[in-house]
Design an enzyme around this catalytic site. Structure first.
Site, PDB file in Angstrom:
ATOM      1  N   ARG A  89       0.824  -1.161  -0.073  1.00 21.55           N
ATOM      2  CA  ARG A  89       0.032   0.082   0.093  1.00 21.55           C
ATOM      3  C   ARG A  89       0.970   1.177   0.119  1.00 21.55           C
ATOM      4  O   ARG A  89       1.795   1.391   0.845  1.00 21.55           O
ATOM      5  CB  ARG A  89      -1.019  -0.172   1.269  1.00 21.55           C
ATOM      6  CG  ARG A  89      -1.608   1.286   1.275  1.00 21.55           C
ATOM      7  CD  ARG A  89      -2.704   1.212   2.429  1.00 21.55           C
ATOM      8  NE  ARG A  89      -3.971   0.601   1.843  1.00 21.55           N
ATOM      9  CZ  ARG A  89      -5.107   0.849   2.316  1.00 21.55           C
ATOM     10  NH1 ARG A  89      -5.550   1.453   3.326  1.00 21.55           N
ATOM     11  NH2 ARG A  89      -6.035  -0.337   1.699  1.00 21.55           N
ATOM     12  N   ARG A 134     -13.245  -9.176   1.757  1.00 21.22           N
ATOM     13  CA  ARG A 134     -11.825  -8.697   1.055  1.00 21.22           C
ATOM     14  C   ARG A 134     -11.061  -9.852   1.477  1.00 21.22           C
ATOM     15  O   ARG A 134     -10.005 -10.145   0.876  1.00 21.22           O
ATOM     16  CB  ARG A 134     -11.287  -7.622   2.068  1.00 21.22           C
ATOM     17  CG  ARG A 134     -12.150  -6.275   1.895  1.00 21.22           C
ATOM     18  CD  ARG A 134     -11.862  -5.699   0.330  1.00 21.22           C
ATOM     19  NE  ARG A 134     -10.165  -5.383   0.339  1.00 21.22           N
ATOM     20  CZ  ARG A 134      -9.390  -4.401   0.631  1.00 21.22           C
ATOM     21  NH1 ARG A 134      -9.950  -3.614   1.523  1.00 21.22           N
ATOM     22  NH2 ARG A 134      -8.089  -4.268   0.647  1.00 21.22           N
ATOM     23  N   ASP A 150     -17.439   6.552  -1.666  1.00 24.14           N
ATOM     24  CA  ASP A 150     -16.216   6.594  -1.059  1.00 24.14           C
ATOM     25  C   ASP A 150     -15.813   7.944  -0.214  1.00 24.14           C
ATOM     26  O   ASP A 150     -16.611   8.841  -0.631  1.00 24.14           O
ATOM     27  CB  ASP A 150     -14.914   6.136  -2.006  1.00 24.14           C
ATOM     28  CG  ASP A 150     -13.607   5.931  -1.214  1.00 24.14           C
ATOM     29  OD1 ASP A 150     -13.574   5.932   0.029  1.00 24.14           O
ATOM     30  OD2 ASP A 150     -12.680   5.949  -1.836  1.00 24.14           O
ATOM     31  N   GLN A 202     -10.037  -4.249  -3.563  1.00 25.01           N
ATOM     32  CA  GLN A 202     -11.256  -3.668  -3.229  1.00 25.01           C
ATOM     33  C   GLN A 202     -12.361  -4.186  -4.159  1.00 25.01           C
ATOM     34  O   GLN A 202     -13.391  -4.613  -4.203  1.00 25.01           O
ATOM     35  CB  GLN A 202     -11.058  -2.239  -2.879  1.00 25.01           C
ATOM     36  CG  GLN A 202     -12.579  -1.693  -2.638  1.00 25.01           C
ATOM     37  CD  GLN A 202     -12.932  -2.094  -1.096  1.00 25.01           C
ATOM     38  OE1 GLN A 202     -12.112  -1.925  -0.237  1.00 25.01           O
ATOM     39  NE2 GLN A 202     -14.059  -2.608  -1.009  1.00 25.01           N
ATOM     40  N   CYS A 224     -16.442   1.161   0.241  1.00 26.47           N
ATOM     41  CA  CYS A 224     -15.197   0.274   0.565  1.00 26.47           C
ATOM     42  C   CYS A 224     -14.689   0.575   2.011  1.00 26.47           C
ATOM     43  O   CYS A 224     -13.723  -0.388   2.505  1.00 26.47           O
ATOM     44  CB  CYS A 224     -13.922   0.845  -0.248  1.00 26.47           C
ATOM     45  SG  CYS A 224     -13.657   2.738  -0.083  1.00 26.47           S
ATOM     46  N   HIS A 259      -7.262   0.369  -6.688  1.00 27.37           N
ATOM     47  CA  HIS A 259      -7.341  -0.371  -5.553  1.00 27.37           C
ATOM     48  C   HIS A 259      -8.039  -1.636  -6.093  1.00 27.37           C
ATOM     49  O   HIS A 259      -9.193  -2.283  -5.589  1.00 27.37           O
ATOM     50  CB  HIS A 259      -8.260   0.182  -4.593  1.00 27.37           C
ATOM     51  CG  HIS A 259      -8.135  -0.235  -2.973  1.00 27.37           C
ATOM     52  ND1 HIS A 259      -7.453  -1.253  -2.565  1.00 27.37           N
ATOM     53  CD2 HIS A 259      -8.914   0.075  -2.212  1.00 27.37           C
ATOM     54  CE1 HIS A 259      -7.624  -1.645  -1.535  1.00 27.37           C
ATOM     55  NE2 HIS A 259      -8.494  -0.646  -0.905  1.00 27.37           N
TER      56      HIS A 259
HETATM   57  N1   CP Z   1     -11.230  -0.432   2.221  1.00 24.31           N
HETATM   58  C1   CP Z   1     -10.156  -0.685   2.659  1.00 24.31           C
HETATM   59  O1   CP Z   1      -8.980  -0.781   1.859  1.00 24.31           O
HETATM   60  O2   CP Z   1      -9.698  -0.339   4.076  1.00 24.31           O
HETATM   61  P1   CP Z   1      -8.409  -0.156   4.850  1.00 24.31           P
HETATM   62  O3   CP Z   1      -7.880   1.338   4.374  1.00 24.31           O
HETATM   63  O4   CP Z   1      -8.663  -0.204   6.245  1.00 24.31           O
HETATM   64  O5   CP Z   1      -7.576  -1.065   4.278  1.00 24.31           O
HETATM   65  N1  NVA Z   2     -10.127   6.464  -1.773  1.00 21.16           N
HETATM   66  C1  NVA Z   2      -9.760   6.011  -0.235  1.00 21.16           C
HETATM   67  C2  NVA Z   2      -9.786   4.449  -0.089  1.00 21.16           C
HETATM   68  C3  NVA Z   2      -9.521   4.104   1.336  1.00 21.16           C
HETATM   69  C4  NVA Z   2      -9.729   2.497   1.164  1.00 21.16           C
HETATM   70  C5  NVA Z   2      -8.150   6.279  -0.088  1.00 21.16           C
HETATM   71  O1  NVA Z   2      -7.465   6.129  -0.903  1.00 21.16           O
HETATM   72  O2  NVA Z   2      -7.972   6.837   1.064  1.00 21.16           O
END
Ligand code: CP
Ligand code: NVA
Length: 304
Positions: free
Chosen positions: A101, A291, A223, A131, A263, A128
């Protein structure tokens, strides 16, 4: 099959459907898979906070017989303490896969380029895909066949929106992104989704009116308005995005049996009201649970 899971577009529709089938099978009975990644280790590298992604990869690899090692930003800071190339060349000798990430999507692409092991995109500023896998697994479980379904994503044309467009296009789900002017999805992402949609006939569209966008939708998705890294824009975005809040009035304009998706994490009272997220139509925790199953199928497919 590709060694890395950076984007669903790197996989065929059949490969994605096979992953959904594996996920459903694992969900039904994990036993036959419980030693499939025996002795294999995933490094979990997260440069941003996470509840779902970290937990589900950690638990997921263990349920397949493997282990995980978590590397926090304090250990790894991409390109600062050590180059992405050198990180790849070290870790490929120590672990069998990496979930990353990170901020810049280029970090994930470069890591995949330099490392001989599987790299899984656990969220970048661009996409993502894990997701989207969990989301379409959820849609498939609740709505059946993908063909003819419509998902409307309401809000910021961000990483989550991109991955929903990509996978929707591949699977034959019509995807409408309804966003304020100036917050449309990246043009490259939109064009790539349109290209993928040619094979399935899915309709990919971007509109600036949420009321128009949700018409006929089987799933309404939203989101956060300010993603991780955009916290300084939170106040300004609250004003711009206010007309894009998913509330009962907006949900009423979608199909009567439409599901509500997010998400997570959700900012209740901003992009979604309590009334909607806590309603019978909401499937947000079903998505979160998926997930685990979707990512187990991804790890299994790439690393077994
Ligand atoms: N939806 C998602 O990726 O959640 P986290 O940021 O908690 O991993
Ligand atoms: N769009 C959001 C998604 C989090 C899972 C972010 O990038 O923070």
């Amino acid at each position: 099959m590709k060694k890395d899971f950076l984007c669903t577009l790197d996989f065929t529709k059949d490969e994605l459907v096979k992953m959904f089938d594996i996920a459903k099978d694992m969900k039904l009975n994990n036993e036959p898979y419980s030693t499939s990644l025996k002795g294999k280790t995933m490094a979990l590298i997260l440069e941003k906070p996470s509840l779902r992604t970290r937990t589900t990869f950690d638990v997921g690899i263990q349920q397949l017989g493997g282990f995980s090692v978590y590397l926090s930003p304090a250990e790894i800071s991409f390109g600062k303490r050590e180059s992405v190339h050198d990180i790849a060349k070290n870790l490929e000798r120590m672990v069998q896969g990496i979930m990353l990430r990170t901020f810049s999507h280029k970090n994930a692409v470069d890591l995949a380029k330099y490392a001989s092991i599987s790299i899984i995109n656990g969220l970048t500023d661009y996409s993502h895909p894990c997701q989207a896998m969990a989301d379409y697994l959820t849609i498939n479980e609740l709505k059946g066949d993908f063909k003819g379904l419509k998902l409307c994503y309401v809000g910021d044309g961000n990483n989550v929106a991109h991955s929903l467009m990509f996978a929707g296009a591949q699977l034959g789900v019509d995807v409408t992104v309804a966003c304020p002017s100036g917050f449309e999805p990246n043009l490259r992402a939109y064009l790539d989704a349109c290209e993928a949609a040619k094979a399935t006939g899915a309709k990919i569209e971007v509109v600036n009116d949420p009321n128009e966008g949700v018409k006929n939708a089987d799933a309404v998705y939203t989101d956060v308005w300010a993603s991780m890294g955009q916290e300084a824009e939170t106040a300004a975005r609250k004003i711009i995005f206010a007309p894009f809040q998913v509330n009962s009035d907006l949900m009423a304009k979608a199909k009567s049996d439409a599901i509500f998706m997010h998400c997570l994490p959700a900012h209740r009272g901003d992009e979604v009201t309590d009334e909607v997220i806590d309603s019978k139509q909401s499937v947000v925790f079903h998505e979160a649970g998926n997930r685990l199953h979707a990512q187990k199928a991804v790890m299994y497919s790439l690393m077994k």
